[in-house]
Scaffold this motif. Structure first.
Motif, PDB file in Angstrom:
ATOM      1  N   LYS A 144       0.774  -1.197  -0.111  1.00  0.00           N
ATOM      2  CA  LYS A 144      -0.082  -0.099  -0.255  1.00  0.00           C
ATOM      3  C   LYS A 144       0.812   1.171  -0.068  1.00  0.00           C
ATOM      4  N   VAL A 145       0.680   2.046  -1.056  1.00  0.00           N
ATOM      5  CA  VAL A 145       1.489   3.340  -1.175  1.00  0.00           C
ATOM      6  C   VAL A 145       0.590   4.351  -1.539  1.00  0.00           C
ATOM      7  N   SER A 146       0.802   5.686  -1.496  1.00  0.00           N
ATOM      8  CA  SER A 146       0.109   6.702  -1.895  1.00  0.00           C
ATOM      9  C   SER A 146      -0.105   6.665  -3.572  1.00  0.00           C
ATOM     10  N   GLY A 147       1.072   6.214  -4.060  1.00  0.00           N
ATOM     11  CA  GLY A 147       1.096   6.304  -5.542  1.00  0.00           C
ATOM     12  C   GLY A 147       1.823   7.495  -6.286  1.00  0.00           C
ATOM     13  N   HIS A 148       2.514   8.427  -5.475  1.00  0.00           N
ATOM     14  CA  HIS A 148       3.132   9.598  -6.028  1.00  0.00           C
ATOM     15  C   HIS A 148       4.430   9.165  -6.686  1.00  0.00           C
ATOM     16  N   SER A 149       5.212   8.132  -6.208  1.00  0.00           N
ATOM     17  CA  SER A 149       6.427   7.709  -6.992  1.00  0.00           C
ATOM     18  C   SER A 149       6.154   7.347  -8.413  1.00  0.00           C
ATOM     19  N   ALA A 150       5.220   7.023  -8.685  1.00  0.00           N
ATOM     20  CA  ALA A 150       4.652   6.333 -10.124  1.00  0.00           C
ATOM     21  C   ALA A 150       4.982   7.531 -11.027  1.00  0.00           C
ATOM     22  N   LEU A 151       4.882   8.450 -10.450  1.00  0.00           N
ATOM     23  CA  LEU A 151       4.871  10.034 -11.624  1.00  0.00           C
ATOM     24  C   LEU A 151       6.367  10.236 -11.912  1.00  0.00           C
ATOM     25  N   THR A 152       7.292  10.185 -10.905  1.00  0.00           N
ATOM     26  CA  THR A 152       8.715  10.251 -11.326  1.00  0.00           C
ATOM     27  C   THR A 152       9.195   9.338 -12.010  1.00  0.00           C
ATOM     28  N   GLY A 153       8.667   7.934 -11.766  1.00  0.00           N
ATOM     29  CA  GLY A 153       9.032   6.784 -12.462  1.00  0.00           C
ATOM     30  C   GLY A 153       8.905   7.011 -14.313  1.00  0.00           C
TER      31      GLY A 153
END
Length: 300
Positions: A144-153
């Motif tokens: 479970k994560v907020s999902g913000h790091s996907a944008l940087t990916g």
């Protein structure tokens, strides 16, 4: 009678094979390497353990592609691309399939129960702000994560492939994601409503072409009233400041508006297309009726 029974068994096997192979083809959908658009890209969060990485690879169906470019995103990338904390742990991962110009942007969150704050509409809004277009983007996490790091990916994937996105647009897109998720949580507003608000503000900016911050304030207030959303003065100001930054970047909001219209229109068109569903139902009914008639003739 024995011959008819054998024919029936063969028919059943062939039918089962037809249905299963059709399903497999529909789910797999891989047509080999598209030499024009390049290889699919997968970017893994660096904080994933080996077992978690393998799980994410399965979720993103990495093995369905003949070849794939793989990268890892870390806290240093977060700092480089959007000025974030270089000590951040990165878990959420993405797969990107490039598409021809004009095909639009499609977002799918493969693990919606694991991405707790960012919706696919939020990703779409932020990516269009950053200048990402014409791609299928799949987001997944094994925790479970907020999902913000996907944008940087996603930013790293484009950079690694030689596509330079505007630094200012990347930063304001990340801020847009932060504003959207924090307002939804702080104000207790449904995430879909916040996504709709951002979308409608962008469309209004495209139509009205505001020249001043005061005009941005008017647009924000108009859309809040139109959607019957009440925000604190502080959060209203955050929205105004966000879209004032976007205006200063000279983003082509007409182009963004077209992409947003395309995103919101595809599903509505399918849902409201009675002809599509009627034709599908009719085709299925005809197939099984023909199959039933044929089997009956064999048993006579």
């Amino acid at each position: 009678m024995k011959r008819k029974f054998s024919l029936l068994i063969v028919l059943m096997v062939l039918t089962a094979g037809f249905i299963s192979s059709g399903t497999a083809l529909a789910s797999q959908g891989d047509k080999g390497i598209n030499e024009k658009l390049g290889l699919p890209i997968v970017v893994y969060g660096e904080a994933l353990s080996d077992s978690q990485k393998n799980e994410v690879a399965g979720l993103l169906e990495v093995d369905k592609h003949e070849e794939i470019d793989e990268f890892t995103v870390n806290g240093r990338d977060l700092a480089d691309y959007i000025g974030g904390n270089p000590n951040s742990n990165m878990y959420s991962s993405v797969k990107i399939l490039h598409k021809d110009n004009g095909k639009g942007l499609n977002i799918e969150i493969v693990t919606p129960d694991q991405i707790t704050e960012v919706t696919k509409e939020m990703y779409a809004n932020a990516l269009l702000t950053a200048g990402v277009e014409n791609a299928d983007v799949f987001v997944a996490s094994s925790v479970k994560v907020s999902g913000h790091s996907a944008l940087t990916g996603i930013y790293k994937a484009y950079d690694a492939k030689g596509v330079k996105l505007d630094q200012g647009r990347m930063k304001v897109a990340s801020e847009e994601l932060d504003v959207a998720t924090s307002i939804a949580e702080k104000e207790g507003i449904d995430q879909a409503e916040i996504s709709e608000l951002l979308t409608e503000i962008k469309k209004a900016i495209a139509e009205q072409n505001p020249a001043t911050k005061e005009e941005i304030e008017n647009i924000v207030q108009e859309q809040l009233q139109a959607l019957n959303i009440e925000l604190s003065p502080e959060d209203r100001q955050r929205l105004v400041d966000l879209f004032e930054q976007m205006r200063s970047l000279n983003i082509d909001f007409n182009q963004v508006k077209n992409q947003l219209n395309d995103l919101t229109g595809k599903l509505e068109k399918l849902i409201n297309d009675e002809g599509f569903w009627n034709n599908l139902q009719s085709s299925v009914q005809k197939f099984f009726q023909s199959l039933s008639d044929f089997i009956s003739s064999l048993l006579k």
